[in-house]
Scaffold this active site. Sequence first.
Site, PDB file in Angstrom:
ATOM      1  N   GLU A   1       0.851  -1.198   0.000  1.00 35.94           N
ATOM      2  CA  GLU A   1       0.000   0.000   0.000  1.00 35.94           C
ATOM      3  C   GLU A   1       0.879   1.237   0.000  1.00 35.94           C
ATOM      4  O   GLU A   1       1.982   1.240   0.542  1.00 35.94           O
ATOM      5  CB  GLU A   1      -0.910   0.008   1.235  1.00 35.94           C
ATOM      6  CG  GLU A   1      -1.849   1.214   1.284  1.00 35.94           C
ATOM      7  CD  GLU A   1      -2.898   1.125   2.378  1.00 35.94           C
ATOM      8  OE1 GLU A   1      -3.750   2.025   2.460  1.00 35.94           O
ATOM      9  OE2 GLU A   1      -2.880   0.142   3.148  1.00 35.94           O
TER      10      GLU A   1
ATOM     11  N   ASN B   1     -12.293  -1.053  -0.833  1.00 39.99           N
ATOM     12  CA  ASN B   1     -11.638  -1.482   0.405  1.00 39.99           C
ATOM     13  C   ASN B   1     -12.441  -1.040   1.628  1.00 39.99           C
ATOM     14  O   ASN B   1     -12.775   0.140   1.751  1.00 39.99           O
ATOM     15  CB  ASN B   1     -10.234  -0.868   0.496  1.00 39.99           C
ATOM     16  CG  ASN B   1      -9.533  -1.205   1.801  1.00 39.99           C
ATOM     17  OD1 ASN B   1      -9.057  -2.315   1.985  1.00 39.99           O
ATOM     18  ND2 ASN B   1      -9.472  -0.262   2.725  1.00 39.99           N
ATOM     19  N   GLU B   2     -12.787  -1.972   2.484  1.00 40.78           N
ATOM     20  CA  GLU B   2     -13.371  -1.693   3.809  1.00 40.78           C
ATOM     21  C   GLU B   2     -14.462  -0.619   3.762  1.00 40.78           C
ATOM     22  O   GLU B   2     -14.473   0.308   4.571  1.00 40.78           O
ATOM     23  CB  GLU B   2     -12.273  -1.297   4.801  1.00 40.78           C
ATOM     24  CG  GLU B   2     -11.308  -2.428   5.102  1.00 40.78           C
ATOM     25  CD  GLU B   2     -10.270  -2.082   6.167  1.00 40.78           C
ATOM     26  OE1 GLU B   2     -10.267  -0.932   6.667  1.00 40.78           O
ATOM     27  OE2 GLU B   2      -9.458  -2.956   6.487  1.00 40.78           O
TER      28      GLU B   2
ATOM     29  N   GLN C   1       1.661  -5.692   5.940  1.00 41.73           N
ATOM     30  CA  GLN C   1       2.029  -5.450   4.553  1.00 41.73           C
ATOM     31  C   GLN C   1       3.376  -6.109   4.279  1.00 41.73           C
ATOM     32  O   GLN C   1       3.850  -6.873   5.103  1.00 41.73           O
ATOM     33  CB  GLN C   1       2.072  -3.949   4.295  1.00 41.73           C
ATOM     34  CG  GLN C   1       0.700  -3.292   4.424  1.00 41.73           C
ATOM     35  CD  GLN C   1       0.719  -1.792   4.103  1.00 41.73           C
ATOM     36  OE1 GLN C   1       1.655  -1.253   3.519  1.00 41.73           O
ATOM     37  NE2 GLN C   1      -0.318  -1.107   4.545  1.00 41.73           N
TER      38      GLN C   1
ATOM     39  N   TYR D   1      -6.786  -8.136  12.254  1.00 46.06           N
ATOM     40  CA  TYR D   1      -5.498  -7.859  12.879  1.00 46.06           C
ATOM     41  C   TYR D   1      -5.589  -8.222  14.366  1.00 46.06           C
ATOM     42  O   TYR D   1      -6.640  -8.059  14.993  1.00 46.06           O
ATOM     43  CB  TYR D   1      -5.114  -6.388  12.728  1.00 46.06           C
ATOM     44  CG  TYR D   1      -4.875  -5.970  11.298  1.00 46.06           C
ATOM     45  CD1 TYR D   1      -3.678  -6.265  10.662  1.00 46.06           C
ATOM     46  CD2 TYR D   1      -5.850  -5.274  10.580  1.00 46.06           C
ATOM     47  CE1 TYR D   1      -3.449  -5.870   9.342  1.00 46.06           C
ATOM     48  CE2 TYR D   1      -5.628  -4.881   9.265  1.00 46.06           C
ATOM     49  CZ  TYR D   1      -4.430  -5.183   8.656  1.00 46.06           C
ATOM     50  OH  TYR D   1      -4.212  -4.806   7.352  1.00 46.06           O
TER      51      TYR D   1
ATOM     52  N   ASN E   1      -6.791   1.604   2.711  1.00 46.41           N
ATOM     53  CA  ASN E   1      -7.487   2.887   2.835  1.00 46.41           C
ATOM     54  C   ASN E   1      -7.055   3.883   1.762  1.00 46.41           C
ATOM     55  O   ASN E   1      -7.850   4.705   1.302  1.00 46.41           O
ATOM     56  CB  ASN E   1      -7.241   3.487   4.215  1.00 46.41           C
ATOM     57  CG  ASN E   1      -7.867   2.668   5.328  1.00 46.41           C
ATOM     58  OD1 ASN E   1      -8.576   1.693   5.071  1.00 46.41           O
ATOM     59  ND2 ASN E   1      -7.608   3.048   6.566  1.00 46.41           N
TER      60      ASN E   1
ATOM     61  N   GLU F   1      -6.382  -8.997   4.078  1.00 47.41           N
ATOM     62  CA  GLU F   1      -5.550  -8.287   5.056  1.00 47.41           C
ATOM     63  C   GLU F   1      -5.570  -9.095   6.344  1.00 47.41           C
ATOM     64  O   GLU F   1      -6.631  -9.363   6.898  1.00 47.41           O
ATOM     65  CB  GLU F   1      -6.052  -6.873   5.343  1.00 47.41           C
ATOM     66  CG  GLU F   1      -5.790  -5.863   4.241  1.00 47.41           C
ATOM     67  CD  GLU F   1      -6.133  -4.436   4.657  1.00 47.41           C
ATOM     68  OE1 GLU F   1      -5.904  -4.081   5.841  1.00 47.41           O
ATOM     69  OE2 GLU F   1      -6.646  -3.692   3.815  1.00 47.41           O
TER      70      GLU F   1
END
Length: 512
Positions: free
Chosen positions: A27, A172-173, A355, A244, A72, A292
């Site tokens: 990213e 994304n999200e 990442q 996460y 993001n 992710e």
Amino acid sequence: MSRARITLDRDFTVGEVPRRLFGSFVEHMGRCVYTGIYEPGHPEADEKGFRQDVLKLVKELGATVIRYPGGNFVSGYNWEDGIGPREDRPRRLDGAWHTVETNAFGLHEFVDWSRQAGTEIMEAINLGTKGVDAARQIVEYANHPGGSYWSDLRARNGHKDPFDIKLWCLGNEMDGPWQIGHKTAEEYGRLAQEAAKAMRFVDPTIELVACGSSNSGMPTFGAWEQTVLTHTYDEVDYVSLHAYYQEHDGDVGSFLASAVDTDYFIESVVATADAVRAKGKHKKHINLSFDEWNVWYQRGRDTEDQLSNIVKGPWVEHPRVIEDKYNVTDAVVVGTLLNSLLRHGDRVKIANQAQLVNVIAPIFSEANGPAWKQSIFHPFARMAELAKGQILQLSVNSDKYSNARFGDTDLVDVSATWNEETGRVALFFANRGLEEAADVEAALHGFDARQVLRAEVLEIPDGGDRFTINSQSQPDRVGLTPLEGVKASGSELRLTLPALSWAVVELEVAKA
């Protein structure tokens, strides 16, 4: 001494190991791109500015597919800013991470870098501030052979042949209030459906990933997936999951059991997707893209709140953000998360550790300096190398320990694969016990073990503790060392796992 008995059988398999399970993520955030994979002028950089020392580690890591450019970041990103002559590319303010984006590195550079790295591309599109037009245009630019505006522009920009990107993320999200262009499930579901249709009109061979909930703790979780898939089921191939984990307030027991939550998350999304399939009388199955996942200390390690602190500073280029330093405990947790993904490989077909470099990453680099492996590098690299063939269905009878979040949890966590072509069985173990070693017996039904080809362990190094990390001055402090005392013959395997460890055992076998 704790104990565990594992039973595996040649005839009981989950499915083929998906090679995309060993993916990563790049990213435009912090120093992942700039001074991570790309640093013109670095002593190890080639003529394109790609750091060859980092590329060597990426190849050793074994990453198979890389998600790009966010995250993001993508929800406010104009992909056109990163094409054409660098001197003509605009500098932009990135609101997602409060940085100045130079756009010196864009789509062409990432394609060239991926080809050097030998990785597949997983391209994310902006469905935050952009929509259907931008979605179809980038597919035309990337994949159409020529004779159209966008494909001819690609040729003029230096790539006559198509990029042939097959895997695309639809945003994304989007259920996250922090996301630029945050949407309700209805809003996103309709937009994703129409963007997917337009993209497939340009290239019907692409595969598409719809956004699931940002994590299983979201108030939207479950209902979001149901609504989004009701709109998009016929247009997409996968739904995404993000998770996460970190140690909270010294509760290491719950942290070490994080994969229990991963199991729950995966199985819940599978159940929701299959419910939508049944209700809509669809024939295909929607699979999962866990695009992710990692250990990420969002609070309580280097700052009280890493996310909040990101947006408090001045607007600068690629600042240091969330550069977690990973220890032995983190590596064991990452090993268990990999086990969970592998055990669910019948439905989890894609996974991306987030990442790749510097930003919560297995690889760390310094500007104009060296690059080295973090502790979490090792379980990922070994599993990517050895987990091939069929995923074996396991029966595990392990002593347990109690923790605040998940209750009684197996001390020994394990996954295994069988590669019939090479005659090899690989087993991946974690001992969550902080103080006791674990005696492990494995019954190998249908196999005749001939020899131990490899036995390695990651454990607390001599003179260290569970917080020991690798650093620039000690880049190999935490790593894999030989696991002694492993015995395999006939249908039995015996080994002892040190306290708080991750291990791999590879066997040469014949059919019994």
